[in-house]
Each structure stands twice: as structure tokens, then as C-alpha cells.
Motif scaffolding. Structure first.
Motif, mmCIF file in Angstrom:
data_model
loop_
_atom_site.group_PDB
_atom_site.id
_atom_site.type_symbol
_atom_site.label_atom_id
_atom_site.label_comp_id
_atom_site.label_asym_id
_atom_site.label_seq_id
_atom_site.Cartn_x
_atom_site.Cartn_y
_atom_site.Cartn_z
ATOM 1 N N VAL A 4 0.839 -1.193 0.000
ATOM 2 C CA VAL A 4 0.000 0.000 0.000
ATOM 3 C C VAL A 4 0.879 1.251 0.000
ATOM 4 O O VAL A 4 0.680 2.185 -0.769
ATOM 5 N N ILE A 5 1.919 1.244 0.860
ATOM 6 C CA ILE A 5 2.807 2.400 0.948
ATOM 7 C C ILE A 5 3.456 2.656 -0.422
ATOM 8 O O ILE A 5 3.496 3.773 -0.917
ATOM 9 N N GLU A 10 3.753 5.648 -5.687
ATOM 10 C CA GLU A 10 3.656 5.524 -7.141
ATOM 11 C C GLU A 10 2.530 6.438 -7.665
ATOM 12 O O GLU A 10 2.720 7.183 -8.626
ATOM 13 N N THR A 11 1.398 6.395 -6.975
ATOM 14 C CA THR A 11 0.263 7.233 -7.394
ATOM 15 C C THR A 11 0.616 8.719 -7.255
ATOM 16 O O THR A 11 0.331 9.524 -8.141
ATOM 17 N N ALA A 12 1.252 9.057 -6.146
ATOM 18 C CA ALA A 12 1.608 10.468 -5.914
ATOM 19 C C ALA A 12 2.586 10.959 -6.985
ATOM 20 O O ALA A 12 2.503 12.098 -7.453
ATOM 21 N N ARG A 126 9.555 10.378 4.400
ATOM 22 C CA ARG A 126 8.492 9.645 5.102
ATOM 23 C C ARG A 126 8.760 8.144 4.990
ATOM 24 O O ARG A 126 9.502 7.706 4.106
ATOM 25 N N ARG A 127 8.154 7.389 5.858
ATOM 26 C CA ARG A 127 8.299 5.934 5.795
ATOM 27 C C ARG A 127 7.762 5.447 4.437
ATOM 28 O O ARG A 127 6.676 5.857 3.999
ATOM 29 N N TYR A 162 12.938 3.306 -0.178
ATOM 30 C CA TYR A 162 13.361 2.917 -1.527
ATOM 31 C C TYR A 162 14.578 3.768 -1.870
ATOM 32 O O TYR A 162 14.698 4.910 -1.397
ATOM 33 N N LEU A 163 15.471 3.212 -2.686
ATOM 34 C CA LEU A 163 16.779 3.851 -2.822
ATOM 35 C C LEU A 163 17.346 3.692 -4.232
ATOM 36 O O LEU A 163 17.345 2.584 -4.782
ATOM 37 N N THR A 164 17.854 4.803 -4.797
ATOM 38 C CA THR A 164 18.523 4.703 -6.103
ATOM 39 C C THR A 164 19.736 5.625 -6.158
ATOM 40 O O THR A 164 19.804 6.631 -5.445
#
Ligand SMILES: NC(=O)c1ccc[n+]([C@@H]2O[C@H](COP(=O)([O-])OP(=O)(O)OC[C@H]3O[C@@H](n4cnc5c(N)ncnc54)[C@H](O)[C@@H]3O)[C@@H](O)[C@H]2O)c1
Length: 459
Positions: A4-5, A10-12, A126-127, A162-164
Motif C-alpha cells: 500500500v505504501i 507511485e500514485t503520488a 516519510r516511511r 526505496y533507494l537509487t
């Protein structure tokens, strides 16, 4: 829950509703922030330099000569781009992008600023948010330092964060264009991070995006700049050989380049800029540490570093030869490391000027794009810089310099004794310089036999 997070973010990102914070508002951070704001995101441009933030809030940018930067800043700053030094503004960010410097230390890269910015990012994000590192990283830093640092702070990469790693490869002078149109490499730890970064960059990048792993992305960035540095070093080496052979490098290069598989670059007084001067060393140091000492990369770097000293020595000898053994006044035209690029960082002009001053000359320096003196005297106009000079040294290939009428320039010097024109960027031909009344010396041409010329010129 995790899913969900991820889908929220992704939606945002798709809806351009994500809150983005960019740490570092310099050459890379500012244009990237503005481009993301132009794409529709709310962007907080954070910097610890409060004076810089105040300037940005007033609509002023230090990147004034970057096409479109000031206009874009003023279009967006009272809308969805917010310059700030207040960490509170960043809390709850969906995405935090890091664009702080990675300087070279004496014997290795200095990643302390990136680690400090990473701590800030971990407070701000944010988490389930995305952290993107754009700052240049030495190979293996992502896996060996960045991920452990994040996990030490209690976050699980790929779950909480998430990380890039998305290295920036744009060239100052045309930053807004390059950041949009250059091909982009995204180094992602997992599928989800890749997907989020692709959505982010896809909102403003038109040059194509390729996803790979972070280590490959680290290598790509450094290999690209090492390739450039090495190729320039080869051109410079050919120039040095031509000087001792008594042959003009211009002609040698021109004819050699007519071969279908040869493309020698233009030699010059050296290499500069924040990336080309450090990225090859990052690659060298990292490889050496793991057991292979690269043979070419360090040699190329050293050769390029030597160039400004070599030409300062030649100019010193010729000026003294003409001036009864005394030092003279030398007008240095150009300060930045590359033509039409408003960036004097790591410019080879700096050691060139310093060496001339050390050797006892008065050095006046003029550059239409930046105001620096490098230990000489900055003069704000061309005529003021060249008036009465024993020598004029063209060391940056700005378009403005290429258009100079040498006859008018010689008149502006207003000196009856011989005047030397040192062509450090191969902008002119010997014939046109001599026709205008200069003694011409250049990169890649022998100064042997110059004595003949020393007694000849007059205007
Ligand atoms: N400039 C270039 O041409 C270029 C090109 C490609 C890649 N890069 C890479 O991009 C990165 C950024 O370089 P740049 O040229 O934009 O640097 P820069 O010096 O122009 O700007 C960096 C900014 O970061 C700020 N800063 C430093 N530490 C900070 C912190 N902890 N929190 C907030 N702000 C902080 C500084 O005050 C400065 O304003 C470097 O790793 C560089 O190697 C630069």
C-alpha cells in the motif's frame, strides 16, 4: 501494508502530487529542483548555505549565465519551488534527492558531505519514501557505505526506504538543456525503487532512461569522465611531441583525423571542471584499493595536470627573452576551464596564472563570464587587460574570444615593442596573428627558432 505504501508513492508520483526535497542547491541541485517543479511537483530546495537560500528567495541565482535559469527560478519560486534552510520544511517528504559535493581529498574521495546529507534525508523522508543520490560516488560506495549507513539508522532498505543512485552527468553552461536531454542511468537496488525513480525522472527527462544496478551506475559515471580525460591527455601528449619534433600539431591532427577511425581532440593548456579532475581518480583509487593499479588513468591525469605549468614555463622564457631577461605584464584571457562555461572550478588557468606570478610576471586576467583573479589582478574589460601587455595568453575558448579582430587587439595593446600572442586553445592561425603584428606561440608548436621572430615584428 508495504505494498500500500509503495502504491501510494507511485500514485503520488504519477499525479505529480509527491512532495520532493532536494538537498544541495548548487550547480546540480538547483536546476534539477526547478525542472521537477516545472513538471508539477512541490519541491523544497534545501541548502545549509543560508546566504544562497536568501538569494534564491530574492530571485537571484549564482548560475546567472546558465540559459533560462533566472527566468525559471522567478517563474517558480512563489509557486511550487521553495528554497529553504529550514529542515522542518522537509519533514514528511515523499522523495529526497541528494546533490551535495563529493570533493577529492588528498589521497582519496571525500564523501563526508554525502553522508551528512544522507542523515538529513533520513530525517526528512516519510516511511516508504524514496531517496535518490545524484552526488558522484566512488565505486562500491553505494553497497559498502550508503546501505549500511541507512540500516545503521534503523531503516530497512527496500521496505522502509526505496533507494537509487542516479549520477548526474550534465555540463555547466547548458545545464537545463542537458539535464532534460541527456541519457539518464538509474542504479536501483530493486524493482520498486527502479519503478519510482523512473516515474520521477520520466517527468522531466527526454533523453532516455536506462535502469541498472547501483555499482554499474557508479562505474558508468566515472568511466565516462575517465574516457574524456584520457582522450584529452592523448591530444596533449601529441602536442608535446610535436613541440619537440618541430612540427605543428594543428596540421598533424587535421590530417590524422581524416582517417576514418581517428578522432584526436584539440590539445590545450589543461583540463578542469569539478568532475573531469576527480572522477578518474575516484576510479583509480577504488581499483587500486582492491588490488589492480590502473596504468593509463593516473598517467593521463598527471599529464593533464602538468600542462598549465609547461605553458607557463614556455611563456615565461619567451617573455623574458624579449624583455632583456625581466618579467613582464601578461594579459590572460579566460578563467573558466571550458569555453562558454561559467564555471572556474578546478580550472587549469589557476595554476597557469599562479605559476606566471611565481615566476615574477604581472598577470591581468579577464573573463566575460566569471570574476576571479587566481592570484593575478582581475580586470573587468578586455582593453584594460591587454593595454601595455608584453604578452596576451588566450587560455579559454569562449565564443567572444574567437570573434576578436586581432589587428584591433594589437592596436589596443598600444605598445611599440613586440607583443606575444600565446594561443593556449588553438583559436588562431600563425599567419593571422603575425599579420596583426603579434609574435605567435601556441600549444603544439615548437618555440625553437623564435629568435628570428623576436627581432622582426612591428606594427
Ligand atoms: N557541477 C557539475 O558540473 C557536476 C556535473 C555532474 C555531477 N556533479 C556532481 O553533483 C554533485 C553536486 O555538485 P555541484 O556542482 O552541484 O556542487 P555545488 O558545490 O555547486 O553545490 C552543492 C551545494 O550543496 C550544499 N551542501 C553541502 N552539504 C550540504 C548539506 N549537508 N545539506 C544541505 N546542503 C549542503 C552546499 O552549500 C552547496 O550549495 C557532486 O557530487 C558532483 O560531483 C556535478
Amino acid at each position: 501494508m508495504k505494498r500500500v505504501i509503495f502504491e501510494d508513492l507511485e500514485t503520488a508520483l504519477r499525479a505529480k502530487e509527491a512532495k520532493i526535497s532536494v538537498i544541495g542547491q548548487g550547480y546540480i541541485g538547483l536546476p534539477t529542483s526547478l525542472l521537477m517543479a516545472r513538471a508539477g511537483f512541490s519541491v523544497y530546495g534545501y541548502d545549509i548555505n543560508q546566504t544562497l537560500i536568501k538569494e534564491l528567495l530574492d530571485g537571484k541565482t549564482r548560475l546567472n549565465s546558465e540559459k533560462g535559469m533566472k527566468e525559471l527560478l522567478n517563474e517558480l519560486k512563489d509557486r511550487n519551488y521553495v528554497p529553504t534552510s529550514d529542515l522542518d520544511d522537509l519533514y514528511g517528504s515523499d522523495v529526497v534527492l541528494i546533490a551535495v559535493p563529493t570533493p577529492k581529498g588528498n589521497n582519496g574521495p571525500d564523501i563526508s558531505m554525502v553522508l551528512e546529507a544522507l542523515d538529513t534525508a533520513l530525517k526528512a523522508v516519510r516511511r516508504g519514501g524514496l531517496i535518490v543520490i545524484e552526488s558522484t560516488l566512488p565505486p562500491r560506495t553505494f553497497y559498502d557505505v550508503i546501505i549500511p549507513q541507512i540500516e545503521k539508522r534503523g531503516f530497512k532498505v527496500g521496505e522502509d526506504i526505496y533507494l537509487t543512485y542516479c549520477p548526474e552527468r550534465a555540463l555547466p553552461g547548458n545545464l537545463l538543456h542537458e539535464i532534460v536531454h541527456n541519457f539518464r542511468v538509474i542504479g536501483a537496488i530493486d524493482e520498486r525503487s527502479a519503478q519510482l525513480a523512473k516515474l520521477l525522472y520520466g517527468s522531466f527527462v527526454k533523453g532516455g532512461i536506462e535502469v541498472t544496478d547501483p555499482l554499474t551506475a557508479e562505474m558508468v559515471k566515472l568511466v565516462e569522465n575517465s574516457y574524456r580525460d584520457l582522450n584529452i591527455a592523448f591530444a596533449n601528449e601529441v602536442a608535446r611531441i610535436c613541440e619537440v619534433m618541430g612540427v605543428d600539431v594543428k596540421k598533424v591532427r587535421e590530417l590524422a583525423n581524416r582517417h576514418p577511425r581517428v578522432n584526436i581532440l584539440i590539445p590545450g593548456i589543461g583540463v578542469g571542471g569539478s568532475c573531469l579532475t576527480k572522477d578518474p581518480l575516484f576510479l583509480y583509487w577504488a581499483s587500486e584499493e582492491r588490488g589492480y593499479s590502473p596504468k593509463l588513468i593516473k598517467r593521463a591525469r598527471d599529464l593533464n595536470l602538468e600542462m598549465p605549468y609547461h605553458y607557463a614555463q614556455i611563456l615565461d622564457e619567451v617573455v623574458r627573452g624579449l624583455n632583456g631577461g625581466d618579467g613582464g605584464t601578461i594579459a590572460v584571457l579566460g578563467a573558466t576551464y571550458k569555453g562558454d562555461v561559467p564555471d572556474p572550478r578546478e580550472s587549469p588557468v589557476e595554476p597557469f596564472v599562479k605559476e606566471l606570478v611565481k615566476r615574477g610576471h604581472i598577470v591581468r586576467i579577464y573573463d566575460p563570464l566569471v570574476r576571479v583573479s587566481f592570484g593575478g589582478e582581475y580586470v573587468p574589460n578586455l582593453v584594460g587587460a591587454v593595454k601595455g601587455a608584453n604578452a596576451i595568453a588566450f587560455v579559454t575558448d569562449h565564443s567572444e574570444f574567437k570573434l576578436i579582430d586581432l589587428t584591433k587587439l594589437r592596436k589596443a595593446v598600444n605598445r611599440s615593442e613586440p607583443v606575444i600572442l600565446f594561443d593556449g586553445r588553438m583559436l588562431f592561425t600563425p599567419e593571422e596573428a603575425e599579420r596583426a603584428g603579434f609574435i605567435y606561440i601556441s600549444v603544439g608548436r615548437s618555440t625553437i627558432g623564435l629568435e628570428k621572430a623576436l627581432v622582426r615584428p612591428e606594427i
